[in-house]
Design a protein around this motif. Structure first.
Motif, PDB file in Angstrom:
ATOM      1  N   GLY A 154       0.810  -1.213   0.000  1.00  0.00           N
ATOM      2  CA  GLY A 154       0.000   0.000   0.000  1.00  0.00           C
ATOM      3  C   GLY A 154       0.841   1.259   0.000  1.00  0.00           C
ATOM      4  N   ILE A 155       1.909   1.267   0.803  1.00  0.00           N
ATOM      5  CA  ILE A 155       2.791   2.434   0.865  1.00  0.00           C
ATOM      6  C   ILE A 155       3.472   2.668  -0.482  1.00  0.00           C
ATOM      7  CG2 ILE A 155       4.907   3.333   1.904  1.00  0.00           C
ATOM      8  CD1 ILE A 155       4.109   1.868   4.476  1.00  0.00           C
ATOM      9  N   ILE A 156       3.983   1.594  -1.079  1.00  0.00           N
ATOM     10  CA  ILE A 156       4.696   1.720  -2.356  1.00  0.00           C
ATOM     11  C   ILE A 156       3.751   2.184  -3.455  1.00  0.00           C
ATOM     12  CG2 ILE A 156       5.932   0.438  -4.144  1.00  0.00           C
ATOM     13  CD1 ILE A 156       7.004  -1.370  -1.875  1.00  0.00           C
ATOM     14  N   ALA A 157       2.567   1.560  -3.528  1.00  0.00           N
ATOM     15  CA  ALA A 157       1.617   1.907  -4.587  1.00  0.00           C
ATOM     16  C   ALA A 157       1.111   3.333  -4.426  1.00  0.00           C
ATOM     17  CB  ALA A 157       0.442   0.923  -4.576  1.00  0.00           C
ATOM     18  N   MET A 158       0.804   3.726  -3.199  1.00  0.00           N
ATOM     19  CA  MET A 158       0.325   5.080  -2.958  1.00  0.00           C
ATOM     20  C   MET A 158       1.395   6.111  -3.309  1.00  0.00           C
ATOM     21  SD  MET A 158      -1.822   7.376  -2.013  1.00  0.00           S
ATOM     22  CE  MET A 158      -3.191   6.438  -1.338  1.00  0.00           C
ATOM     23  N   SER A 159       2.641   5.833  -2.929  1.00  0.00           N
ATOM     24  CA  SER A 159       3.729   6.767  -3.206  1.00  0.00           C
ATOM     25  C   SER A 159       3.993   6.880  -4.707  1.00  0.00           C
ATOM     26  CB  SER A 159       5.006   6.304  -2.489  1.00  0.00           C
ATOM     27  OG  SER A 159       4.808   6.244  -1.093  1.00  0.00           O
ATOM     28  N   GLY A 204      -0.178  16.408   1.038  1.00  0.00           N
ATOM     29  CA  GLY A 204      -1.124  15.486   1.662  1.00  0.00           C
ATOM     30  C   GLY A 204      -0.707  14.040   1.597  1.00  0.00           C
ATOM     31  N   TRP A 205       0.540  13.776   1.218  1.00  0.00           N
ATOM     32  CA  TRP A 205       1.008  12.390   1.063  1.00  0.00           C
ATOM     33  C   TRP A 205       0.988  11.617   2.387  1.00  0.00           C
ATOM     34  CZ3 TRP A 205       5.408  10.195   3.314  1.00  0.00           C
ATOM     35  CH2 TRP A 205       5.738   8.915   2.862  1.00  0.00           C
ATOM     36  N   LEU A 206       1.477  12.225   3.457  1.00  0.00           N
ATOM     37  CA  LEU A 206       1.615  11.505   4.728  1.00  0.00           C
ATOM     38  C   LEU A 206       0.280  10.994   5.272  1.00  0.00           C
ATOM     39  CD1 LEU A 206       3.440  10.469   6.938  1.00  0.00           C
ATOM     40  CD2 LEU A 206       3.264  12.693   8.073  1.00  0.00           C
ATOM     41  N   PRO A 207      -0.764  11.831   5.407  1.00  0.00           N
ATOM     42  CA  PRO A 207      -2.035  11.280   5.908  1.00  0.00           C
ATOM     43  C   PRO A 207      -2.632  10.228   4.976  1.00  0.00           C
ATOM     44  CG  PRO A 207      -2.295  13.569   5.193  1.00  0.00           C
ATOM     45  CD  PRO A 207      -0.836  13.295   5.241  1.00  0.00           C
ATOM     46  N   SER A 208      -2.387  10.370   3.677  1.00  0.00           N
ATOM     47  CA  SER A 208      -2.893   9.365   2.739  1.00  0.00           C
ATOM     48  C   SER A 208      -2.214   8.029   2.967  1.00  0.00           C
ATOM     49  CB  SER A 208      -2.666   9.832   1.292  1.00  0.00           C
ATOM     50  OG  SER A 208      -3.405  10.996   1.019  1.00  0.00           O
ATOM     51  N   VAL A 209      -0.901   8.046   3.174  1.00  0.00           N
ATOM     52  CA  VAL A 209      -0.154   6.808   3.415  1.00  0.00           C
ATOM     53  C   VAL A 209      -0.570   6.175   4.740  1.00  0.00           C
ATOM     54  CG1 VAL A 209       2.133   5.909   3.984  1.00  0.00           C
ATOM     55  CG2 VAL A 209       1.828   7.333   1.965  1.00  0.00           C
TER      56      VAL A 209
END
Length: 267
Positions: A154-159, A204-209
């Motif tokens: 999830g972290i890799i795909a979201m990033s 907004g990357w951090l809250p999304s991850v």
């Protein structure tokens, strides 16, 4: 003739060396580079296709959800799922049910491709470490380790695909008074990059991850654990061999998604 014999001999020796090297890699459980590339491509394509098909299948509900969220409370047009879908069909036709699906798929397809590939690789890596730690070469991933692999995916795909998610958000909330008028996802990405710089693509990357870690982790953990349980216990005669049918896999995916919704989302 002598030079031709030498070339033939060198070619034969080279072939033997290559075959020996491939045999060695096979014995050690290492895949040849060409097979690795093919496997990666298959995994990415399968994940991307799965994401696109699933998103398209629920596109009418996705659009109705957004319309229900943003509609004027003093001018109610959509009142419930069935009535809302009928209203869209009656006013906009069949195409209205899938409006915006192209932009959604442009984001979901690469996200799903990277997510499934990352989960596959993370699972292999975690399983290897787990087997080395326990000294048991037949050890399988526990639900907790699957959750960890899913969280990594999830972290890799979201990033990897976050700029597209950011652009979709701006497209969704823009109005006539917005400072920028984005014509589409790629126009939004190019405008943000040009006007605000590369860092703006990850606002907004951090809250999304943080939000995606339990979401993807629990999804994969529940799905894989449910599959294993069905294969091993064979309840009610649903499973007759080691392979699950397509419908059974769909049911496992639906149950995993429902598990996440009930456990992690507020009512």
């Amino acid at each position: 003739m002598a030079s031709e014999d030498v070339k033939a001999t060198e070619s034969a020796v080279s072939t033997i060396v290559n075959l020996a090297e491939e045999a060695k890699l096979a014995r050690e459980g290492v895949k040849a580079p060409s097979y690795d590339v093919l496997s990666i491509c298959k995994s990415l394509v399968a994940g991307g296709v799965a994401g696109g098909v699933s998103r398209t299948a629920v596109a009418p509900l996705e659009r109705l959800k957004i319309l229900l969220q943003v509609q004027n409370p003093h001018n109610i047009k959509y009142n419930g799922t069935v009535q809302g879908l009928k209203y869209i069909w009656g006013t906009e036709g069949f195409r209205g049910l899938f409006k915006g699906n192209g932009a959604n798929c442009a984001r979901i397809v690469p996200n799903s491709a990277v997510k499934f590939f990352s989960y596959e690789q993370a699972s292999k890596g975690i399983m290897y470490l787990y087997q080395q730690h326990t000294g048991n070469e037949d050890a399988q991933l526990t639900p907790l380790l699957r959750l960890g692999a899913g969280a990594c995916a999830g972290i890799i795909a979201m990033s990897a695909t976050y700029p597209m998610d950011m652009a979709r958000g701006r497209l969704t909330v823009q109005t006539e008074r917005s400072p920028y008028q984005y014509k589409g996802m790629f126009h939004a990405l190019s405008t943000v990059l040009r006007e605000e710089g590369p860092r703006a693509l990850y606002k907004g990357w951090l809250p999304s991850v943080i939000g995606v870690i339990p979401y993807v982790g629990l999804n994969f953990a529940a799905y894989e654990s449910l599959k294993d349980w069905l294969i091993k216990s064979k309840p009610f005669g649903l499973v007759e061999d080691s392979e699950l049918s397509v419908m059974t896999r769909l049911a496992c995916g639906a149950a995993a998604g429902n598990c996440w919704t009930n456990c992690c989302l507020p009512s």
